[in-house]
Design a protein around this motif. Sequence first.
Motif, short mmCIF file in Angstrom:
data_model
loop_
_atom_site.label_atom_id
_atom_site.label_comp_id
_atom_site.label_asym_id
_atom_site.label_seq_id
_atom_site.Cartn_x
_atom_site.Cartn_y
_atom_site.Cartn_z
N MET A 1 17.33 11.23 103.98
CA MET A 1 16.02 11.67 103.52
C MET A 1 14.96 11.21 104.51
N LYS A 2 13.97 12.04 104.72
CA LYS A 2 12.92 11.75 105.69
C LYS A 2 12.07 10.57 105.18
N THR A 3 12.09 9.48 105.93
CA THR A 3 11.49 8.22 105.46
C THR A 3 10.42 7.71 106.41
N LEU A 4 9.30 7.28 105.83
CA LEU A 4 8.19 6.72 106.59
C LEU A 4 7.95 5.28 106.15
N VAL A 5 7.87 4.37 107.11
CA VAL A 5 7.49 2.99 106.83
C VAL A 5 6.02 2.82 107.17
N ILE A 6 5.23 2.46 106.16
CA ILE A 6 3.78 2.30 106.31
C ILE A 6 3.45 0.82 106.43
N ILE A 7 2.76 0.46 107.49
CA ILE A 7 2.39 -0.95 107.70
C ILE A 7 0.87 -1.06 107.80
N PRO A 8 0.19 -1.48 106.73
CA PRO A 8 -1.25 -1.72 106.81
C PRO A 8 -1.49 -3.02 107.57
N LEU B 1 18.30 1.93 110.36
CA LEU B 1 18.01 3.14 109.60
C LEU B 1 17.14 4.07 110.43
N LYS B 2 17.28 5.36 110.20
CA LYS B 2 16.43 6.34 110.88
C LYS B 2 15.14 6.49 110.09
N VAL B 3 14.11 5.78 110.50
CA VAL B 3 12.82 5.83 109.83
C VAL B 3 11.71 5.98 110.87
N ASP B 4 10.60 6.56 110.45
CA ASP B 4 9.41 6.61 111.29
C ASP B 4 8.49 5.47 110.88
N VAL B 5 7.74 4.95 111.83
CA VAL B 5 6.86 3.81 111.56
C VAL B 5 5.42 4.19 111.81
N TYR C 1 -0.12 7.00 102.63
CA TYR C 1 0.50 7.92 101.67
C TYR C 1 -0.01 9.35 101.86
N LEU C 2 -1.25 9.50 102.24
CA LEU C 2 -1.77 10.84 102.56
C LEU C 2 -1.03 11.41 103.77
N TYR C 3 -0.81 10.58 104.77
CA TYR C 3 -0.05 10.99 105.96
C TYR C 3 1.36 11.41 105.55
N ALA C 4 1.99 10.61 104.68
CA ALA C 4 3.35 10.91 104.22
C ALA C 4 3.40 12.23 103.46
N LEU C 5 2.37 12.49 102.68
CA LEU C 5 2.31 13.74 101.92
C LEU C 5 2.17 14.94 102.85
N TYR C 6 1.24 14.87 103.78
CA TYR C 6 0.97 16.00 104.66
C TYR C 6 2.09 16.24 105.67
N LYS C 7 2.85 15.18 105.98
CA LYS C 7 3.96 15.30 106.93
C LYS C 7 5.30 15.52 106.22
N ASP C 8 5.25 15.73 104.91
CA ASP C 8 6.44 16.09 104.12
C ASP C 8 7.54 15.04 104.15
N TYR C 9 7.18 13.79 103.97
CA TYR C 9 8.19 12.74 103.86
C TYR C 9 8.74 12.68 102.44
N ILE D 1 15.48 1.42 99.42
CA ILE D 1 15.38 2.87 99.27
C ILE D 1 16.61 3.51 98.60
N GLN D 2 17.71 2.77 98.49
CA GLN D 2 18.93 3.36 97.93
C GLN D 2 18.75 3.88 96.50
N PRO D 3 18.05 3.15 95.60
CA PRO D 3 17.84 3.68 94.25
C PRO D 3 17.05 4.99 94.25
N LEU D 4 16.19 5.21 95.26
CA LEU D 4 15.46 6.47 95.37
C LEU D 4 16.41 7.58 95.79
N ILE D 5 17.27 7.29 96.74
CA ILE D 5 18.24 8.27 97.22
C ILE D 5 19.19 8.67 96.09
N ASP D 6 19.57 7.68 95.26
CA ASP D 6 20.49 7.93 94.15
C ASP D 6 19.78 8.50 92.93
#
Length: 224
Positions: free
Chosen positions: A1-8, A28-32, A71-79, A100-105
């Motif tokens: 699943m397309k995953t984004l890690v957000i770091i404020p 893991l294959k994630v975008d940061v 989260y707005l970025y994640a929404l617009y980029k279809d994560y 993230i595994q419980p989300l995948i499941d």
Amino acid sequence: MKTLVIIPAYNEQDTIYNVVTQVKNCGLKVDVLVINDGSNDCTSQKAVQAGAEVIDLPVNVGIGGAVQTGYLYALYKDYDIAVQIDGDGQHNPKYLNKLIQPLIDDKADMVIGSRFLEETGYTPSFFRSIGIRYFSRLVSHITHKPIFDTTSGFRAINRKTIELFAKYYPSDYPEVETIVYCSSRGIRISEVPVCMNYRQGGKSSITPIKSIYYMIKVTLSIVL
């Protein structure tokens, strides 16, 4: 699943490079994405050097505004999944898969990395300890579900919750309020045990005086 890690991050030049690097090397294959919240140091440059995508906010808007930007970025980029990790080194990326595994499941819509679900040896300061116990009892009572670590900012959410947070997210001290907000809207919340580090750099914004303000403000927010 397309995953984004957000770091404020606000003035986290001493830690942000290592945090981004650890995320990218977690297996893991994630975008940061680093949200540079109006820092006046080299946070943005260090994040770019580590290979993160960076959004530079022109002024400091606080943790709520910074995270919602992600989260707005994640929404617009279809994560499909968004994970929040602090920029000060407290959250260990090795737990990302567990988070993230419980989300995948499809067993949860939001998963919180909890320091207190199991004994981990983590000991918060006196004032933080009082706040953590207080909010755990209050939120558990309101949501009719035991929540052990209501103040943890280490959490992962699915697309449904991304859409919810893109519309509304508390401006400051959002961790506790978002649990009640999500629960009232049918979001399935679960916790997984994680070990956390103590702050690796920077300075906490929560002082003893602010702790009292924090407890009063957040209590009013979630009750009202």
